[in-house]
Design a protein around this motif. Structure first.
Motif, PDB file in Angstrom:
ATOM      1  N   GLU A  81       1.205  -1.358   0.087  1.00  0.00           N
ATOM      2  CA  GLU A  81       0.415   0.124  -0.188  1.00  0.00           C
ATOM      3  C   GLU A  81       0.653   1.218   0.012  1.00  0.00           C
ATOM      4  O   GLU A  81       2.112   1.335   0.875  1.00  0.00           O
ATOM      5  N   ALA A  82       0.451   2.132  -0.992  1.00  0.00           N
ATOM      6  CA  ALA A  82       1.415   3.444  -0.974  1.00  0.00           C
ATOM      7  C   ALA A  82       0.604   4.490  -0.063  1.00  0.00           C
ATOM      8  O   ALA A  82      -0.785   4.191   0.577  1.00  0.00           O
ATOM      9  N   PRO A  83       1.115   5.252   0.479  1.00  0.00           N
ATOM     10  CA  PRO A  83       0.655   6.518   1.516  1.00  0.00           C
ATOM     11  C   PRO A  83      -0.666   7.094   0.767  1.00  0.00           C
ATOM     12  O   PRO A  83      -0.548   7.627  -0.480  1.00  0.00           O
ATOM     13  N   GLY A  84      -1.639   6.986   1.563  1.00  0.00           N
ATOM     14  CA  GLY A  84      -3.213   7.942   0.273  1.00  0.00           C
ATOM     15  C   GLY A  84      -4.040   6.359  -0.158  1.00  0.00           C
ATOM     16  O   GLY A  84      -4.450   7.109  -0.712  1.00  0.00           O
ATOM     17  N   VAL A  85      -3.745   5.492   0.646  1.00  0.00           N
ATOM     18  CA  VAL A  85      -4.378   4.379   0.383  1.00  0.00           C
ATOM     19  C   VAL A  85      -5.921   4.351   1.109  1.00  0.00           C
ATOM     20  O   VAL A  85      -5.432   4.004   2.355  1.00  0.00           O
ATOM     21  N   PRO A  86      -7.037   5.129   0.413  1.00  0.00           N
ATOM     22  CA  PRO A  86      -8.416   4.469   0.953  1.00  0.00           C
ATOM     23  C   PRO A  86      -8.604   3.189   1.695  1.00  0.00           C
ATOM     24  O   PRO A  86      -8.197   2.012   1.117  1.00  0.00           O
ATOM     25  N   GLU A  87      -9.147   2.751   2.341  1.00  0.00           N
ATOM     26  CA  GLU A  87      -9.610   1.627   3.643  1.00  0.00           C
ATOM     27  C   GLU A  87     -10.302   1.162   2.793  1.00  0.00           C
ATOM     28  O   GLU A  87      -9.942  -0.375   2.755  1.00  0.00           O
ATOM     29  N   GLU A  88     -10.760   1.616   2.589  1.00  0.00           N
ATOM     30  CA  GLU A  88     -12.588   0.666   1.691  1.00  0.00           C
ATOM     31  C   GLU A  88     -11.928   0.429   0.326  1.00  0.00           C
ATOM     32  O   GLU A  88     -12.345  -1.059   0.153  1.00  0.00           O
ATOM     33  N   LEU A  89     -10.755   0.987  -0.608  1.00  0.00           N
ATOM     34  CA  LEU A  89     -10.144   0.112  -1.739  1.00  0.00           C
ATOM     35  C   LEU A  89     -10.128  -0.924  -1.276  1.00  0.00           C
ATOM     36  O   LEU A  89      -9.871  -1.967  -2.244  1.00  0.00           O
ATOM     37  N   ARG A  90      -8.978  -0.721  -0.286  1.00  0.00           N
ATOM     38  CA  ARG A  90      -7.771  -2.333  -0.034  1.00  0.00           C
ATOM     39  C   ARG A  90      -8.830  -3.182   0.451  1.00  0.00           C
ATOM     40  O   ARG A  90      -8.605  -4.316   0.193  1.00  0.00           O
ATOM     41  N   ASP A  91     -10.088  -2.810   1.417  1.00  0.00           N
ATOM     42  CA  ASP A  91     -10.420  -4.055   2.153  1.00  0.00           C
ATOM     43  C   ASP A  91     -11.337  -4.672   1.062  1.00  0.00           C
ATOM     44  O   ASP A  91     -11.708  -5.465   0.610  1.00  0.00           O
ATOM     45  N   GLY A  92     -12.021  -3.442   0.085  1.00  0.00           N
ATOM     46  CA  GLY A  92     -12.674  -4.021  -1.243  1.00  0.00           C
ATOM     47  C   GLY A  92     -11.945  -5.160  -2.518  1.00  0.00           C
ATOM     48  O   GLY A  92     -12.205  -6.038  -2.223  1.00  0.00           O
ATOM     49  N   VAL A  93     -10.651  -5.366  -2.332  1.00  0.00           N
ATOM     50  CA  VAL A  93      -9.680  -5.889  -3.596  1.00  0.00           C
ATOM     51  C   VAL A  93      -9.430  -6.881  -2.286  1.00  0.00           C
ATOM     52  O   VAL A  93      -9.648  -8.597  -3.033  1.00  0.00           O
TER      53      VAL A  93
END
Length: 350
Positions: free
Chosen positions: A90-102
């Motif tokens: 994860e780069a700095p500034g990645v939304p939590e919801e984006l990561r969790d969805g993927v």
């Protein structure tokens, strides 16, 4: 002889002429000017209404596509990543919801997320380049230090720490002795990750040391800035964050034989991480629609084609090969525990 009265009359005449001219001018131009302004305002209002309606239609279509993707995701993703281990960067500034969805879609496809590396702003600070180079050399220990810039070296060392090598795969499948050797190499990989974490360059979640088959890099929600601690933002400069994470994605691609870089549609804007990757014709796979149900499904399919040895650029950007991979990946054979009945049948056959 010209006297004072002549000058006074002349001055009065001049001002009278100016006054008359102003009155006549404003009276004659007032109506045409107002009519023109009213017409232009009306046209702009109509255009604004049309654009708003078009946006509403596009939003409804997008929502409908997400609903359809969610309804058929199980059929599309079943066994696509069975037996595949994925490490998430994860780069700095990645939304939590984006990561969790993927991550949820990867698991729905049968994949396993071995762990996550969440990078800090310190990692992309140009002022830390010398420190990162020195740290990477120290953590490499007996291995030959990677070549290139500070972030190319760091990316190569991190990729080596999280990706399983062919030798490790063979050893782990051959015997328990191979498993013990894996444990030693895993400890070395763990020391590398711990070193970067203790330096404040990243945080580690899970147990990613030497366990992944493929790397997934998440781009930030907003493009990296070109500004640094010592320099103001520059229009034509390459953001230091782009340089760092493209080096990381290239290193994962080289180590694992494939990698995937994903982001939202903002990542293909000027200066965006995916925009630069595609401009440089990167060999790894990219997806620019992550963060939506449809985009997360496409991301998972992109991971699946990468395990097949393919790559491409997917999404809505001008440089995309298509919205999703074509042809679609073939599902992996599901793994199942050995059925005791199989042994009984073998014994009967004997």
């Amino acid at each position: 002889m010209i006297d004072f009265r002549y000058h006074l009359v002349s001055i009065v005449a001049i001002f009278l002429a100016l006054t008359v001219g102003i009155v006549l001018g404003t009276t004659m131009l007032q109506d045409p000017l107002l009519n023109t302004l009213q017409t232009e305002t009306s046209q702009l209002r109509d255009q604004s209404d049309e654009l708003r309606e078009e946006k509403d239609v596009a939003d409804r279509l997008s929502a409908g596509a997400d609903e359809m993707a969610a309804a058929y995701a199980e059929d599309m993703l079943t066994d696509q990543l069975t037996g595949t281990r994925v490490v998430v960067m994860e780069a700095p500034g990645v939304p939590e919801e984006l990561r969790d969805g993927v991550v949820a879609r990867i698991e729905q496809a049968g994949g396993v997320v071995t762990g996550r590396l969440s990078f800090t702003d310190k990692y992309i600070d140009p002022g830390q380049s010398s420190f990162i180079r020195e740290l990477t050399g120290q953590l490499a220990e007996d291995a030959e230090p990677p070549r290139g810039s500070a972030h190319e070296r760091a990316g190569a060392e991190l990729a080596r720490a999280v990706i399983r090598s062919e030798e490790e795969l063979e050893e782990s499948s051959e015997s328990e002795e191979g498993s013990e050797e894996d444990g030693g190499e895993e400890a070395d990989a763990g020391a590398v990750l711990a070193g970067f974490a203790e330096a404040g360059l990243l945080t580690v979640q899970g147990e990613p040391s030497g366990k992944a088959d493929i790397g997934l890099v998440l781009a930030p929600a907003e493009p990296f800035t070109t500004a640094t601690a010592s320099e103001p933002e520059q229009d034509d400069a390459t953001p230091p964050g782009n340089t760092a994470f493209l080096a990381l994605a290239n290193a994962l691609d080289a180590e694992a034989g494939g990698a995937v870089l994903v982001g939202t549609t903002t990542s293909i804007e000027p200066g965006g991480l995916l925009a630069q990757a595609r401009e440089e014709q990167a060999g790894f796979t990219t997806v620019d629609t992550a963060g939506t149900t449809t985009g997360d499904v496409v991301t998972t399919l992109a991971l699946a084609i990468t395990t097949e040895g393919r790559s491409g650029h997917y999404g809505i950007g001008e440089d995309a090969d298509g919205f999703l991979p074509d042809p679609l990946p073939q599902p992996n054979e599901p793994t199942r525990p050995e059925d005791p009945g199989d042994n009984l049948q073998d014994e009967d056959a004997e």
